[in-house]
Design a protein around this motif. Structure first.
Motif, mmCIF file in Angstrom:
data_model
loop_
_atom_site.group_PDB
_atom_site.id
_atom_site.type_symbol
_atom_site.label_atom_id
_atom_site.label_comp_id
_atom_site.label_asym_id
_atom_site.label_seq_id
_atom_site.Cartn_x
_atom_site.Cartn_y
_atom_site.Cartn_z
ATOM 1 N N PRO A 6 43.893 5.284 8.141
ATOM 2 C CA PRO A 6 44.828 5.943 7.207
ATOM 3 C C PRO A 6 46.088 6.427 7.914
ATOM 4 N N VAL A 7 47.195 6.324 7.216
ATOM 5 C CA VAL A 7 48.493 6.805 7.703
ATOM 6 C C VAL A 7 49.165 7.580 6.561
ATOM 7 N N ALA A 8 50.243 8.203 6.879
ATOM 8 C CA ALA A 8 51.085 8.922 5.902
ATOM 9 C C ALA A 8 50.294 9.948 5.108
ATOM 10 N N GLY A 9 49.304 10.570 5.712
ATOM 11 C CA GLY A 9 48.540 11.623 5.050
ATOM 12 C C GLY A 9 47.557 11.134 4.016
ATOM 13 N N LEU A 10 47.235 9.848 3.993
ATOM 14 C CA LEU A 10 46.294 9.310 3.009
ATOM 15 C C LEU A 10 44.858 9.482 3.497
ATOM 16 N N THR A 11 43.932 9.504 2.536
ATOM 17 C CA THR A 11 42.513 9.473 2.868
ATOM 18 C C THR A 11 42.093 8.007 3.070
ATOM 19 N N GLN A 12 40.848 7.825 3.526
ATOM 20 C CA GLN A 12 40.373 6.459 3.725
ATOM 21 C C GLN A 12 40.305 5.703 2.404
ATOM 22 N N ALA A 13 39.880 6.361 1.341
ATOM 23 C CA ALA A 13 39.813 5.710 0.034
ATOM 24 C C ALA A 13 41.197 5.293 -0.436
ATOM 25 N N GLN A 14 42.190 6.171 -0.284
ATOM 26 C CA GLN A 14 43.554 5.837 -0.666
ATOM 27 C C GLN A 14 44.091 4.669 0.171
ATOM 28 N N MET A 15 43.786 4.676 1.482
ATOM 29 C CA MET A 15 44.260 3.604 2.359
ATOM 30 C C MET A 15 43.611 2.271 1.994
ATOM 31 N N ASP A 16 42.345 2.306 1.609
ATOM 32 C CA ASP A 16 41.671 1.071 1.188
ATOM 33 C C ASP A 16 42.334 0.488 -0.052
ATOM 34 N N ASN A 17 42.681 1.359 -1.035
ATOM 35 C CA ASN A 17 43.359 0.871 -2.239
ATOM 36 C C ASN A 17 44.744 0.334 -1.911
ATOM 37 N N ALA A 18 45.429 0.986 -0.992
ATOM 38 C CA ALA A 18 46.748 0.506 -0.585
ATOM 39 C C ALA A 18 46.649 -0.873 0.063
ATOM 40 N N LYS A 19 45.592 -1.084 0.843
ATOM 41 C CA LYS A 19 45.408 -2.398 1.491
ATOM 42 C C LYS A 19 45.209 -3.494 0.448
#
Length: 282
Positions: A141-154
């Motif tokens: 995760p980057v930019a203050g995101l959680t792992q769940a948010q980073m997975d959705n971004a991916k």
């Protein structure tokens, strides 16, 4: 003696008168004169001569030939007559045919059973199980995101890359999802069906669902489709690519052209963080 004879002839006449009558003569007449006879050879001298050897060799060869002929004749005398040979062969053929009639082959050879080969330990080993496919490494995760948010971004970035969307379009999509759902796959309190699918919370903005809060009633897709992050991202990119000149627009203007939100300026505040996320995922 006549007086006209020479002294040499007179000596020869005297010598004839002096030789007794009947004595063997050691001379041979040659014309009017006598030549001395060659001396007689002994038996050894005769055998040592080449003509004598040839004669003896021929005699020996003839004797050996006669012996060979006599031996062959005796061998032929011992050979059984042809009639007896044929009769013996006929009897052997008859015995063989009788054996075949009884089911026994005269040429049958007892077969010794060959023991089965014992499999080697290497052959009895079980094949090694195939290694399980490793799960892809989740992005940090980057930019203050959680792992769940980073997975959705991916998921959003991967779909855009697969469609050939330029990097600016990826930033527009991430900024839009940050504003609409905070990068969470939301169900809708208005649509109970949406809770039947994997979700990460819920919202109450009409019938909006998913990462981009797209409404089934507006023709974005079914509830089941819009609750899948990959489908929702593809629907967003498809609408963005249809906007004329979207690449020359600001992030806010491009997002608003797709979403038609009541707060058109809300997307701008997410542009910097969206750029950081895209840079980490591409």
């Amino acid at each position: 003696m006549p007086a006209d004879h020479s002294p040499e002839q007179q000596s020869t006449a005297a010598h004839r008168a002096a030789r007794p009558a009947g004595a063997p003569s050691g001379e041979r007449r040659i014309g009017r004169h006598r030549a001395p006879e060659p001396p007689r050879r002994g038996a050894r001298e005769l055998l040592a001569s080449t003509p004598a050897r040839i004669v003896l060799a021929g005699g020996v060869t003839c004797c050996l030939g006669l012996v060979a002929i006599a031996g062959a004749q005796q061998s032929e005398d011992r050979t059984p007559p042809l009639r007896e040979v044929l009769a013996e062969r006929a009897a052997a053929d008859e015995r063989a045919s009788r054996s075949l009639d009884r089911g026994a082959s005269p040429l049958a050879v007892p077969v010794t059973p060959v023991p089965a080969a014992t499999p080697s330990p290497a052959a009895t080993r079980k094949p090694k199980p195939r290694p399980k496919p490793t799960r892809p490494v989740r992005p940090r995760p980057v930019a203050g995101l959680t792992q769940a948010q980073m997975d959705n971004a991916k998921v959003i970035v991967d779909v855009g890359v697969g469609m050939g969307v330029p990097r600016r379009g990826l930033v527009v999509a991430i900024a839009t999802a940050m504003q609409e759902s905070n990068l969470h796959n939301l169900a809708s309190d208005v649509l109970p069906e949406s809770f039947e699918y994997p979700h990460q919370g819920s919202g109450s903005d009409h019938d909006s669902v998913g990462l981009f809060q797209q409404r089934p009633s507006s023709g974005w897709g079914t509830v089941a489709q819009l609750m899948r992050p990959a489908y929702a991202a593809r629907a967003f990119y498809t609408a963005l690519l249809e906007v004329p000149g979207w690449q020359d627009m600001s992030v806010t203007a491009a997002a608003q052209a797709v979403q038609i939100s009541a707060f058109p300026d809300a997307y701008a505040k997410h542009e910097q963080r969206a750029g950081t996320v895209v840079a980490a995922l591409t």
